[in-house]
Design an enzyme around this catalytic site. Structure first.
Site, PDB file in Angstrom:
ATOM      1  N   HIS A 172     -33.143 -82.203  61.241  1.00 31.69           N
ATOM      2  CA  HIS A 172     -32.319 -81.031  60.941  1.00 31.69           C
ATOM      3  C   HIS A 172     -32.421 -79.936  61.997  1.00 31.69           C
ATOM      4  O   HIS A 172     -31.831 -78.871  61.830  1.00 31.69           O
ATOM      5  CB  HIS A 172     -32.676 -80.460  59.566  1.00 31.69           C
ATOM      6  CG  HIS A 172     -32.031 -81.231  58.460  1.00 31.69           C
ATOM      7  ND1 HIS A 172     -30.691 -81.135  58.169  1.00 31.69           N
ATOM      8  CD2 HIS A 172     -32.532 -82.144  57.604  1.00 31.69           C
ATOM      9  CE1 HIS A 172     -30.403 -81.942  57.157  1.00 31.69           C
ATOM     10  NE2 HIS A 172     -31.504 -82.566  56.797  1.00 31.69           N
ATOM     11  N   SER A 230     -35.877 -80.521  55.086  1.00 32.33           N
ATOM     12  CA  SER A 230     -34.497 -80.831  54.719  1.00 32.33           C
ATOM     13  C   SER A 230     -34.055 -80.237  53.389  1.00 32.33           C
ATOM     14  O   SER A 230     -32.856 -80.095  53.163  1.00 32.33           O
ATOM     15  CB  SER A 230     -34.288 -82.347  54.713  1.00 32.33           C
ATOM     16  OG  SER A 230     -35.214 -82.974  53.856  1.00 32.33           O
ATOM     17  N   LYS A 249     -26.492 -85.986  61.902  1.00 31.31           N
ATOM     18  CA  LYS A 249     -26.279 -84.689  61.263  1.00 31.31           C
ATOM     19  C   LYS A 249     -25.465 -83.793  62.190  1.00 31.31           C
ATOM     20  O   LYS A 249     -24.262 -83.997  62.308  1.00 31.31           O
ATOM     21  CB  LYS A 249     -27.612 -84.124  60.824  1.00 31.31           C
ATOM     22  CG  LYS A 249     -28.126 -84.958  59.650  1.00 31.31           C
ATOM     23  CD  LYS A 249     -29.484 -84.672  59.149  1.00 31.31           C
ATOM     24  CE  LYS A 249     -29.737 -85.591  57.947  1.00 31.31           C
ATOM     25  NZ  LYS A 249     -31.164 -85.837  57.731  1.00 31.31           N
TER      26      LYS A 249
HETATM   27  C1  LIG Z   1     -31.676 -87.036  57.234  1.00 37.13           C
HETATM   28  C2  LIG Z   1     -33.082 -87.104  57.662  1.00 37.13           C
HETATM   29  C3  LIG Z   1     -33.576 -88.265  58.243  1.00 37.13           C
HETATM   30  C4  LIG Z   1     -32.762 -89.517  58.326  1.00 37.13           C
HETATM   31  O1  LIG Z   1     -31.761 -89.430  59.282  1.00 37.13           O
HETATM   32  P1  LIG Z   1     -30.514 -90.432  59.200  1.00 37.13           P
HETATM   33  O2  LIG Z   1     -29.993 -90.449  60.589  1.00 37.13           O
HETATM   34  O3  LIG Z   1     -29.555 -89.863  58.203  1.00 37.13           O
HETATM   35  O4  LIG Z   1     -31.047 -91.751  58.766  1.00 37.13           O
HETATM   36  C5  LIG Z   1     -34.874 -88.256  58.699  1.00 37.13           C
HETATM   37  N1  LIG Z   1     -35.648 -87.158  58.586  1.00 37.13           N
HETATM   38  C6  LIG Z   1     -35.199 -86.022  58.024  1.00 37.13           C
HETATM   39  C7  LIG Z   1     -36.096 -84.835  57.936  1.00 37.13           C
HETATM   40  C8  LIG Z   1     -33.902 -85.967  57.531  1.00 37.13           C
HETATM   41  O5  LIG Z   1     -33.468 -84.844  56.958  1.00 37.13           O
END
Ligand SMILES: *Cc1c(COP(=O)(O)O)cnc(C)c1O
Length: 399
Positions: free
Chosen positions: A215, A187, A246
């Site tokens: 991601h 991320s 996302k």
């Molecule tokens: C953003 C993210 C999460 C968390 O996801 P949310 O739906 O925002 O809680 C988990 N793992 C990774 C690698 C992320 O980038």
């Protein structure tokens, strides 16, 4: 008069911690979005080119998702009224789980309130005392928290280092139950896990293979099916986590895998058991997002052509973009204080690229984190590059 211990707040240490953040250049105020999450958006009263959202495909404002949410509110109300395991499972929740499983080509899926809850709830319930979790050093915080909650042993392998992972697996052959876990797309760096090698190692050693594809969902693989599809490794990863927050544009996390994995999580994953399920509008919008992924492949194509254009521009300017291979493109500057100053000056000139420092990234690796989306125009990207070049030169980040 001196304050007696009884009148000093027991939370006084928080003020010291905040003062330290200010000294380290890490103190931030929250930017406030006024209006919709768009490629050009208003934050704190200023219209900026927005390089900071995870809204890869522009789905946060897609008419089909909005309409699905509105219809769900009209016919089903605003809240589910209970946790999933008591009275809070709606037909829409099950429909979404079936759709996700079909989309990811797995037997079953379970949806959580967020990707964070999916990771933390899954890792902590699959493993326990006496087990071992083997984790890439740059894995997401929710994996780390899940690992700590599980009370299993944790071994970290160097980032994307297959040899390092093999060494840990060799040293721990006598542990009964082992989980190998990696992000699909990292991320903060935007690089991709070498999943074919990692999954093959896990399999050869009888370890469980788990991937966090937050991601990669909606970004990598056919129609955005993720890292497993990108490498054509269907059937070789036991546990796939993804997010609906996302690229999918809404909110939520999910776990895909075998029917028994999902049944087990229904009974043991604590966020599923002890925290209320999604409102119907969220589930309905997520279903519409999967429709859009399947019906509008041009969004993913545009995401990748914009990514290529923007990355090439940054490299022409001689910015250090690390090892990124995806739309997440870091501009690494070193010290947190410089990253924050860079970010602030960009913002003043109309570009929003969030500065990121320790503890989100390692000390000395502070950066701006940029993500272009499918909905940025070429003018947006060219203008952002020109401002990045100006400010980068002024601050001595680039020659
Ligand atoms: C953003 C993210 C999460 C968390 O996801 P949310 O739906 O925002 O809680 C988990 N793992 C990774 C690698 C992320 O980038």
């Amino acid at each position: 008069m001196t304050a007696s211990p009884a009148t000093e707040s027991p939370l006084h240490y928080l003020e010291d911690a905040i003062a330290q953040l200010k000294r380290d250049g890490l103190y931030r105020t929250l930017r406030v979005l006024e209006g919709e999450q768009l490629p050009r958006a208003r934050f704190d009263g200023r219209e900026v080119i927005n390089l900071s959202s995870n809204n890869y495909l522009g789905l946060t404002t897609h008419p089909k998702l909005k309409e699905a949410a509105v219809q769900a509110v009209r016919s089903l109300g605003v809240g589910p009224g209970s946790v999933r395991t008591i009275a809070g499972t709606m037909a829409l929740h099950l429909e979404l789980e079936r759709r996700i499983a079909a989309f990811k080509k797995t037997e079953a899926a379970v949806v959580f309130q967020s990707g964070f809850a999916a990771n933390a709830g899954t890792v902590s319930s699959l493993l326990g005392k006496g087990d071992l979790i083997i984790s890439d050093e740059l894995n997401h915080a929710s994996i780390i928290d899940g690992a700590r909650l599980s009370r299993a042993e944790i071994r970290v392998f160097p980032h994307r280092d297959v040899t390092g992972l093999a060494r840990v697996l060799d040293e721990t052959k006598d542990v009964k139950r082992r989980l190998v876990i990696t992000d699909g797309v990292f991320s903060m760096d935007g690089d991709i896990a070498p999943l074919p090698q990692i999954a093959a190692l896990a399999r050869s050693q009888g370890a469980i293979m788990m991937i966090d594809d937050a991601h990669a969902s909606g970004v990598l693989g056919r129609a955005g099916r993720g890292t497993v599809d990108h490498y054509d490794l269907h059937g070789q990863v036991d546990v796939q986590v993804g997010t609906l927050s996302k690229a999918m544009g809404v909110l939520g996390g999910y776990v895909c895998g075998s029917k028994s994995l999902i049944e087990y999580l229904y009974h043991r994953a604590r966020p599923f058991l002890f925290s209320t399920s999604h409102p119907p509008a969220v589930a309905a919008a997520c279903l519409a997002a999967i429709d859009v992924l399947e019906q509008e492949p041009e969004r993913i194509e545009r995401l990748w052509s914009n990514t290529k254009r923007f990355k090439e521009g940054l490299q022409r300017l001689r910015f250090d973009t690390g090892s990124s291979e995806t739309p997440i493109t870091p501009i690494i500057v070193g010290e947190a204080e410089l990253a924050m100053r860079f970010s602030d000056q960009l913002f003043a000139r109309g570009v929003f690229a969030q500065g990121i420092g320790y503890p989100t990234v390692a000390k000395g690796k502070a950066r701006l984190r940029t993500i272009v989306t499918a909905t940025h125009s070429q003018e947006d990207l060219d203008r952002a590059l020109s401002i990045l070049g100006e400010v980068g030169r002024e601050l001595g980040v680039i020659p």
